[in-house]
Design a protein around this motif. Structure first.
Motif, PDB file in Angstrom:
ATOM      1  N   MET A 215       0.828  -1.202   0.000  1.00  0.00           N
ATOM      2  CA  MET A 215       0.000   0.000   0.000  1.00  0.00           C
ATOM      3  C   MET A 215       0.865   1.256   0.000  1.00  0.00           C
ATOM      4  SD  MET A 215      -3.341  -0.618   0.092  1.00  0.00           S
ATOM      5  CE  MET A 215      -4.157   0.668   1.021  1.00  0.00           C
ATOM      6  N   LEU A 216       0.553   2.169  -0.910  1.00  0.00           N
ATOM      7  CA  LEU A 216       1.286   3.427  -1.024  1.00  0.00           C
ATOM      8  C   LEU A 216       0.431   4.567  -0.487  1.00  0.00           C
ATOM      9  CD1 LEU A 216       2.708   3.025  -4.647  1.00  0.00           C
ATOM     10  CD2 LEU A 216       3.515   2.003  -2.511  1.00  0.00           C
ATOM     11  N   ASP A 217       1.055   5.502   0.206  1.00  0.00           N
ATOM     12  CA  ASP A 217       0.324   6.646   0.765  1.00  0.00           C
ATOM     13  C   ASP A 217       1.266   7.852   0.782  1.00  0.00           C
ATOM     14  OD1 ASP A 217      -1.174   8.498   2.110  1.00  0.00           O
ATOM     15  OD2 ASP A 217      -1.682   7.193   3.789  1.00  0.00           O
ATOM     16  N   PHE A 218       1.078   8.741  -0.181  1.00  0.00           N
ATOM     17  CA  PHE A 218       1.932   9.917  -0.306  1.00  0.00           C
ATOM     18  C   PHE A 218       1.322  11.158   0.346  1.00  0.00           C
ATOM     19  CE2 PHE A 218       3.006   7.171  -3.901  1.00  0.00           C
ATOM     20  CZ  PHE A 218       4.390   7.138  -3.833  1.00  0.00           C
ATOM     21  N   ARG A 219       0.186  11.039   0.995  1.00  0.00           N
ATOM     22  CA  ARG A 219      -0.553  12.213   1.451  1.00  0.00           C
ATOM     23  C   ARG A 219       0.240  13.048   2.454  1.00  0.00           C
ATOM     24  NH1 ARG A 219      -6.004   9.280   3.210  1.00  0.00           N
ATOM     25  NH2 ARG A 219      -4.394   7.869   4.009  1.00  0.00           N
ATOM     26  N   ALA A 220       0.659  12.445   3.542  1.00  0.00           N
ATOM     27  CA  ALA A 220       1.377  13.204   4.562  1.00  0.00           C
ATOM     28  C   ALA A 220       2.685  13.759   4.022  1.00  0.00           C
ATOM     29  CB  ALA A 220       1.628  12.328   5.789  1.00  0.00           C
ATOM     30  N   PHE A 221       3.360  12.985   3.187  1.00  0.00           N
ATOM     31  CA  PHE A 221       4.646  13.430   2.637  1.00  0.00           C
ATOM     32  C   PHE A 221       4.463  14.657   1.757  1.00  0.00           C
ATOM     33  CE2 PHE A 221       7.866  13.230  -0.765  1.00  0.00           C
ATOM     34  CZ  PHE A 221       9.007  13.377   0.003  1.00  0.00           C
ATOM     35  N   TYR A 222       3.484  14.627   0.857  1.00  0.00           N
ATOM     36  CA  TYR A 222       3.294  15.770  -0.037  1.00  0.00           C
ATOM     37  C   TYR A 222       2.829  17.006   0.727  1.00  0.00           C
ATOM     38  CZ  TYR A 222       4.046  12.964  -4.225  1.00  0.00           C
ATOM     39  OH  TYR A 222       4.608  12.180  -5.209  1.00  0.00           O
ATOM     40  N   VAL A 223       1.979  16.823   1.710  1.00  0.00           N
ATOM     41  CA  VAL A 223       1.545  17.964   2.521  1.00  0.00           C
ATOM     42  C   VAL A 223       2.747  18.605   3.217  1.00  0.00           C
ATOM     43  CG1 VAL A 223       0.257  18.617   4.594  1.00  0.00           C
ATOM     44  CG2 VAL A 223      -0.829  17.203   2.842  1.00  0.00           C
ATOM     45  N   GLU A 224       3.636  17.792   3.763  1.00  0.00           N
ATOM     46  CA  GLU A 224       4.804  18.329   4.453  1.00  0.00           C
ATOM     47  C   GLU A 224       5.756  19.033   3.493  1.00  0.00           C
ATOM     48  OE1 GLU A 224       7.437  19.474   7.356  1.00  0.00           O
ATOM     49  OE2 GLU A 224       5.351  18.808   7.502  1.00  0.00           O
ATOM     50  N   GLN A 225       5.963  18.476   2.297  1.00  0.00           N
ATOM     51  CA  GLN A 225       6.848  19.121   1.328  1.00  0.00           C
ATOM     52  C   GLN A 225       6.295  20.478   0.903  1.00  0.00           C
ATOM     53  OE1 GLN A 225       9.953  17.717   0.619  1.00  0.00           O
ATOM     54  NE2 GLN A 225       9.144  16.456   2.290  1.00  0.00           N
ATOM     55  N   VAL A 226       4.995  20.551   0.675  1.00  0.00           N
ATOM     56  CA  VAL A 226       4.387  21.826   0.304  1.00  0.00           C
ATOM     57  C   VAL A 226       4.464  22.810   1.467  1.00  0.00           C
ATOM     58  CG1 VAL A 226       2.223  22.962  -0.348  1.00  0.00           C
ATOM     59  CG2 VAL A 226       2.898  20.813  -1.453  1.00  0.00           C
ATOM     60  N   ARG A 227       4.251  22.325   2.668  1.00  0.00           N
ATOM     61  CA  ARG A 227       4.340  23.192   3.844  1.00  0.00           C
ATOM     62  C   ARG A 227       5.730  23.834   3.931  1.00  0.00           C
ATOM     63  NH1 ARG A 227       0.966  22.821   7.837  1.00  0.00           N
ATOM     64  NH2 ARG A 227       0.543  20.596   7.444  1.00  0.00           N
ATOM     65  N   ARG A 228       6.750  23.010   3.715  1.00  0.00           N
ATOM     66  CA  ARG A 228       8.117  23.544   3.764  1.00  0.00           C
ATOM     67  C   ARG A 228       8.378  24.535   2.634  1.00  0.00           C
ATOM     68  NH1 ARG A 228      11.656  18.028   5.040  1.00  0.00           N
ATOM     69  NH2 ARG A 228      10.628  17.516   7.024  1.00  0.00           N
ATOM     70  N   ARG A 229       7.835  24.246   1.464  1.00  0.00           N
ATOM     71  CA  ARG A 229       8.047  25.183   0.351  1.00  0.00           C
ATOM     72  C   ARG A 229       7.411  26.535   0.648  1.00  0.00           C
ATOM     73  NH1 ARG A 229       9.588  28.423  -1.964  1.00  0.00           N
ATOM     74  NH2 ARG A 229       9.730  28.885  -4.212  1.00  0.00           N
ATOM     75  N   LEU A 230       6.211  26.526   1.195  1.00  0.00           N
ATOM     76  CA  LEU A 230       5.553  27.781   1.529  1.00  0.00           C
ATOM     77  C   LEU A 230       6.327  28.551   2.596  1.00  0.00           C
ATOM     78  CD1 LEU A 230       1.802  26.656   1.663  1.00  0.00           C
ATOM     79  CD2 LEU A 230       3.007  27.735  -0.245  1.00  0.00           C
ATOM     80  N   ALA A 231       6.889  27.811   3.552  1.00  0.00           N
ATOM     81  CA  ALA A 231       7.601  28.451   4.659  1.00  0.00           C
ATOM     82  C   ALA A 231       9.005  28.889   4.293  1.00  0.00           C
ATOM     83  CB  ALA A 231       7.647  27.497   5.847  1.00  0.00           C
ATOM     84  N   GLY A 232       9.499  28.444   3.131  1.00  0.00           N
ATOM     85  CA  GLY A 232      10.868  28.779   2.750  1.00  0.00           C
ATOM     86  C   GLY A 232      11.913  27.915   3.418  1.00  0.00           C
ATOM     87  N   THR A 233      11.508  26.717   3.907  1.00  0.00           N
ATOM     88  CA  THR A 233      12.446  25.807   4.567  1.00  0.00           C
ATOM     89  C   THR A 233      12.712  24.540   3.754  1.00  0.00           C
ATOM     90  OG1 THR A 233      10.648  24.751   5.815  1.00  0.00           O
ATOM     91  CG2 THR A 233      11.763  26.633   6.839  1.00  0.00           C
ATOM     92  N   TRP A 234      12.129  24.430   2.566  1.00  0.00           N
ATOM     93  CA  TRP A 234      12.312  23.232   1.743  1.00  0.00           C
ATOM     94  C   TRP A 234      13.722  23.209   1.164  1.00  0.00           C
ATOM     95  CZ3 TRP A 234      13.620  22.265  -3.347  1.00  0.00           C
ATOM     96  CH2 TRP A 234      13.380  20.959  -3.822  1.00  0.00           C
ATOM     97  N   ARG A 235      14.342  22.048   1.174  1.00  0.00           N
ATOM     98  CA  ARG A 235      15.640  21.832   0.533  1.00  0.00           C
ATOM     99  C   ARG A 235      15.559  20.578  -0.328  1.00  0.00           C
ATOM    100  NH1 ARG A 235      20.163  24.561   2.633  1.00  0.00           N
ATOM    101  NH2 ARG A 235      19.805  25.636   4.620  1.00  0.00           N
TER     102      ARG A 235
END
Length: 376
Positions: free
Chosen positions: A275-295
């Motif tokens: 079973m694959l579940d990307f939901r939490a991962f994608y939400v966190e990546q977008v959250r970091r991008r909005l905050a300017g903390t994504w690398r």
């Protein structure tokens, strides 16, 4: 997906040269070449949610019920978590110059983050290099730059757990595997199933048939039928649709699936699914991008956080479920079952005693273990 190249070997085959390095207890372990990092990751400026555009490039249709459907659940989760931003997606992006054109269009439309749900290699790299202000992520990628990272699921652990159930449930000691292409994700899946099965039943073997597609119900049905007629009473694979599960249901044998819960297509045959579940991962990546903390970074989604075995089917005996889940608990606790000695299909020791295959090894696995036939 018959017209597309395989997910793990998209543009130029990455048959990596292997060298020797010290393994556990001083043993020599074949090491894969390092996954490429060509520039230091850098922070990108924060973005207000109301001004943000997140673009997704899909390898298949979101209605496939498998790989792309799982990623689309991640898109829906992003929309729910950030209702003021905009998301766009394109389905069934081909592995051609059209992919480059689509990724460029995402940038032209003002996307601050582009997420490709498959490996697009140089097609996405060419665009990311020319858009350093945009964050790019590539599922099943192999390159990290200042603004391009990759992510993948460690599906081999779930496959190993399901393999234990297969080894205990088979009566013929023959497992059938319907594969797409001879690429690392397929080798890892088939090898993990057999190693799990042989951990509880050393007499088991696995026969694979590759159909050169991720989504081809007719070919998958033919492959499942051929495997069943050859004595396989447990079918598994790495398909984006449930064709061989229907074969198992019709023939009174068992099957394990991939991507999503597909038990409705063969309730009596269904054992479980990776079973694959990307939901939490994608939400966190977008959250970091909005905050300017994504690398940009490489990221494996571990068992229990992005990938797992599905709830056991109704035909799985409780004692078998307990044995398989005992291994799941050990893996969640840090145990790695991919320990030497592990031999290849020709009988050569590839992982010596005292050494362990880590996720980097398994991610680039390009050989069949002893007992697996049909992939090479």
């Amino acid at each position: 997906m018959t017209s597309r190249m395989p997910r793990g070997r998209l543009l130029t085959p990455r048959r990596r040269m292997l060298g020797l390095a010290a393994g556990a207890a001083g043993s020599a372990l074949l090491r894969p070449a390092p996954l490429r990092a060509t520039a230091a990751p850098r922070l990108l400026p924060p973005v207000a949610e109301a001004d943000a555009l997140i673009a997704f490039g899909h390898t298949g249709p979101i209605t496939d019920g498998g790989w792309t459907a799982a990623h689309n659940q991640g898109v829906l989760a992003v929309r729910q978590a950030f209702p003021r931003l905009r998301t766009v997606y394109v389905e069934s992006i081909p592995y051609s110059a059209d992919a480059t054109r689509i990724f460029r269009q995402f940038v032209a439309e003002g996307a601050q983050m582009v997420i490709a749900t498959s490996n697009y290699g140089d097609f996405i790299r060419d665009v990311s290099d020319r858009a350093p202000e945009v964050a790019f992520m590539e599922c099943d990628g192999h390159t990290v730059t200042g603004n391009l990272g990759w992510h993948y699921i460690t599906h081999w652990y779930a496959s190993y757990i399901i393999g234990i159930a297969a080894g205990l449930m088979t009566r013929t000691n023959r497992i059938g595997f319907v594969g797409s292409f001879p690429i690392p994700s397929v080798y890892a899946g088939a090898n993990a199933v057999l190693l799990g099965a042989r951990a509880v039943n050393p007499a088991v073997s696995l026969q694979a048939i590759s159909i050169n597609a991720w989504f081809d119900p007719q070919a998958a049905t033919q492959a499942g039928t051929a495997l069943a007629e050859n004595g396989c009473d447990f079918l598994c694979g790495i398909m984006d649709e449930p064709a061989y599960l229907r074969v198992a249901q019709q023939r009174g044998i068992k099957a394990a699936m991939w991507n999503t819960d597909m038990r409705q297509y063969g309730p009596d045959a269904y054992v479980s699914s990776v079973m694959l579940d990307f939901r939490a991962f994608y939400v966190e990546q977008v959250r970091r991008r909005l905050a300017g903390t994504w690398r940009a970074a490489p990221c494996f989604l571990p068992l229990g956080h992005g990938v797992d075995r599905d709830t056991w089917g109704s035909s799985v005996p409780p004692d078998i479920a307990r044995q398989a889940d005992a291994m799941r608990a050990r893996i969640l606790g840090g145990y790695n079952p991919f320990q030497g000695p592990i031999r290849d299909a020709a009988g050569r020791v590839r992982v010596p005693a005292g050494a362990t295959m880590d996720d980097d090894h398994i991610y680039q696995w390009d050989w069949a273990v002893e007992g697996v036939s049909g992939l090479d």
